[in-house]
Write an enzyme that holds these catalytic residues in place. Structure first.
Site, PDB file in Angstrom:
ATOM      1  N   LYS A   1      91.097  -5.682  19.670  1.00  0.00           N
ATOM      2  CA  LYS A   1      89.907  -6.106  19.360  1.00  0.00           C
ATOM      3  C   LYS A   1      90.191  -7.781  19.645  1.00  0.00           C
ATOM      4  O   LYS A   1      90.893  -8.343  19.324  1.00  0.00           O
ATOM      5  CB  LYS A   1      89.580  -6.078  17.767  1.00  0.00           C
ATOM      6  CG  LYS A   1      88.407  -6.788  17.234  1.00  0.00           C
ATOM      7  CD  LYS A   1      87.137  -6.020  17.989  1.00  0.00           C
ATOM      8  CE  LYS A   1      85.803  -6.582  17.438  1.00  0.00           C
ATOM      9  NZ  LYS A   1      85.752  -7.701  18.578  1.00  0.00           N
TER      10      LYS A   1
ATOM     11  N   SER B   1      87.029 -12.337  15.159  1.00  0.00           N
ATOM     12  CA  SER B   1      86.440 -11.209  15.125  1.00  0.00           C
ATOM     13  C   SER B   1      87.719 -10.138  15.211  1.00  0.00           C
ATOM     14  O   SER B   1      87.304  -9.011  15.079  1.00  0.00           O
ATOM     15  CB  SER B   1      85.561 -10.702  16.153  1.00  0.00           C
ATOM     16  OG  SER B   1      84.457 -11.569  16.127  1.00  0.00           O
TER      17      SER B   1
ATOM     18  N   LYS C   1      87.516  -7.461  12.304  1.00  0.00           N
ATOM     19  CA  LYS C   1      86.607  -6.539  12.478  1.00  0.00           C
ATOM     20  C   LYS C   1      87.362  -5.056  12.397  1.00  0.00           C
ATOM     21  O   LYS C   1      86.742  -3.848  11.945  1.00  0.00           O
ATOM     22  CB  LYS C   1      85.588  -6.548  13.619  1.00  0.00           C
ATOM     23  CG  LYS C   1      84.416  -7.399  13.165  1.00  0.00           C
ATOM     24  CD  LYS C   1      83.380  -7.799  14.480  1.00  0.00           C
ATOM     25  CE  LYS C   1      82.535  -8.861  14.014  1.00  0.00           C
ATOM     26  NZ  LYS C   1      82.160  -9.518  15.096  1.00  0.00           N
TER      27      LYS C   1
ATOM     28  N   SER D   1      81.183  -6.326  19.116  1.00  0.00           N
ATOM     29  CA  SER D   1      81.546  -7.221  18.045  1.00  0.00           C
ATOM     30  C   SER D   1      80.477  -7.901  17.528  1.00  0.00           C
ATOM     31  O   SER D   1      80.282  -9.034  17.256  1.00  0.00           O
ATOM     32  CB  SER D   1      82.571  -8.378  18.613  1.00  0.00           C
ATOM     33  OG  SER D   1      83.130  -9.121  17.664  1.00  0.00           O
TER      34      SER D   1
END
Length: 387
Positions: free
Chosen positions: A217, A47, A50, A102
């Protein structure tokens, strides 16, 4: 307990024991890699993908856009918002869902809205990655779920991931909104009908771990392991850490340990120093040019200078690091010569790597002695002065 892996390539004084199989510390201002452990090794990145999805949505979408969940979006696996097909949202709200919790379904809704399809959005992601200097990155999904196609697997490198974060927080025209979203502790919103309410909490624990933490992140998939990319700013220094394959269950906290080690390494070892060095680049000899003071000389000299001087240029360096300045310029040239004509180059090097270069140029112009000049000069000197 699993011990950190020894980095056999670490130089003296560098972090030698890190859990992550790939790790990078970057100076966010210059983009220079300050530390790398397998930084160019291609790996799944979960993730952390993202951050690219978010910045593209900010740049190419509008926060007030109404976006609709498709069947594809509603079928995404956990972690997900739990949307149903046909449900509508404001793009603004889904960006918080994307970055704080997320949510995988939020990523697909965003991709289908901004890129018209997941595949179209992936093309945008790959184009942006290439534009900002990523050479070993290939995106297939907007959420970072493990995926493969005929061109390979969804992947990046620690160095490329750091470059993407640098773009998000330093270079993008939407950097302020990116930082606002990713630093928000919690966020609530409803779908456009107002019938369903959602709450999001920021899972970037690093924001509370170190003074100056800016953004970040997390990510995890079976192929990628735990991943993280984060940024910190302190005393005008901004550092980015990117970690890939930083443990698997039950090693969820390893990424925080590695991030703190690398951030502290940057803070303790790198300070800004002025880089600019004055260079006396001298003169250049011009053949067959007009010298008004000495018209019958076959050569004349004009001064050279360095174009676009940046005397305030500073860079993060260790105490023992020294930037070398070298320059080379032509010794002579044939007339005519234009003012500002390039005659050489000055380079700044660190450990043999080029940091910047500047043109060495002429200060004045010199016209060529042509037939008209000879006739006019001789006539004026010998006939007009001796009637």
């Amino acid at each position: 307990m699993v011990q950190p892996a020894v980095n056999a390539y670490a130089k003296e004084g560098e972090p030698g024991n890190l859990y992550a199989q790939s790790a990078v510390l970057m100076d966010a201002d210059s983009g220079r890699i300050l530390f790398s452990k397998n930084g160019q090794t291609e790996r799944a990145n979960a993730s952390t993908t993202k951050i690219m999805t978010c910045i593209l949505a900010l740049e190419y979408g509008s926060l007030d856009d109404v976006v609709t969940a498709s069947e594809k979006a509603s079928s995404q696996p956990k972690v997900h918002l739990g949307v149903t097909s046909g449900e509508t949202f404001y793009l603004r709200d889904l960006l918080y869902s994307l970055m704080l919790e997320s949510h995988n379904d939020a990523a697909v809704i965003i991709a289908e809205s901004v890129g018209k399809s997941v595949e179209g959005f992936a093309d945008m992601m790959n184009a942006k990655a290439k534009e900002i200097g990523c050479r070993n990155t290939y995106f297939i999904t907007p959420n970072g779920l493990d995926a493969a196609d005929d061109q390979g697997i969804h992947h990046t490198t620690a160095e490329d991931l750091a470059r993407i974060m640098k773009y998000c927080i330093m270079d993008s025209p939407k950097k302020e909104m990116f930082l606002e979203i990713t630093r928000t502790p919690n966020y609530q919103f409803t779908d456009c009908s107002g019938k369903r309410t959602y709450s999001c909490n920021n899972h970037n624990a690093f924001l509370q771990m170190m003074e100056g933490a800016l953004s970040g992140k997390t990510g995890f998939t079976a192929d990628a392991g735990y991943c993280y990319v984060g940024a910190l700013k302190k005393d005008d220094r901004t550092f980015i850490v990117a970690l890939l394959a930083c443990g698997w269950p039950n090693n969820k906290t390893y990424k925080w340990a590695d991030t703190k080690v690398l951030m502290n390494y940057g803070l303790e070892n790198y300070t800004y120093r002025n880089i600019w060095q004055e260079a006396d680049v001298g003169e250049i000899t011009v053949h067959h040019g007009i010298d008004r003071k000495h018209p019958f000389n076959t050569t004349t000299k004009i001064k050279l200078t360095v174009a676009e001087e940046d005397k305030d240029w500073q860079m993060l360096l260790k105490d023992e690091e020294q930037v070398q300045m070298v320059w080379e310029a032509e010794k002579d040239v044939e007339a005519p010569v234009a003012k500002g004509q390039k005659c050489g180059r000055i380079e700044y090097l660190l450990d043999g790597d080029l940091l910047r270069s500047y043109d060495i140029v002429t200060v004045d112009a010199v016209k060529m002695k042509d037939t008209k000049w000879y006739i006019g000069t001789i006539f004026g000197r010998y006939f007009l002065q001796n009637p």
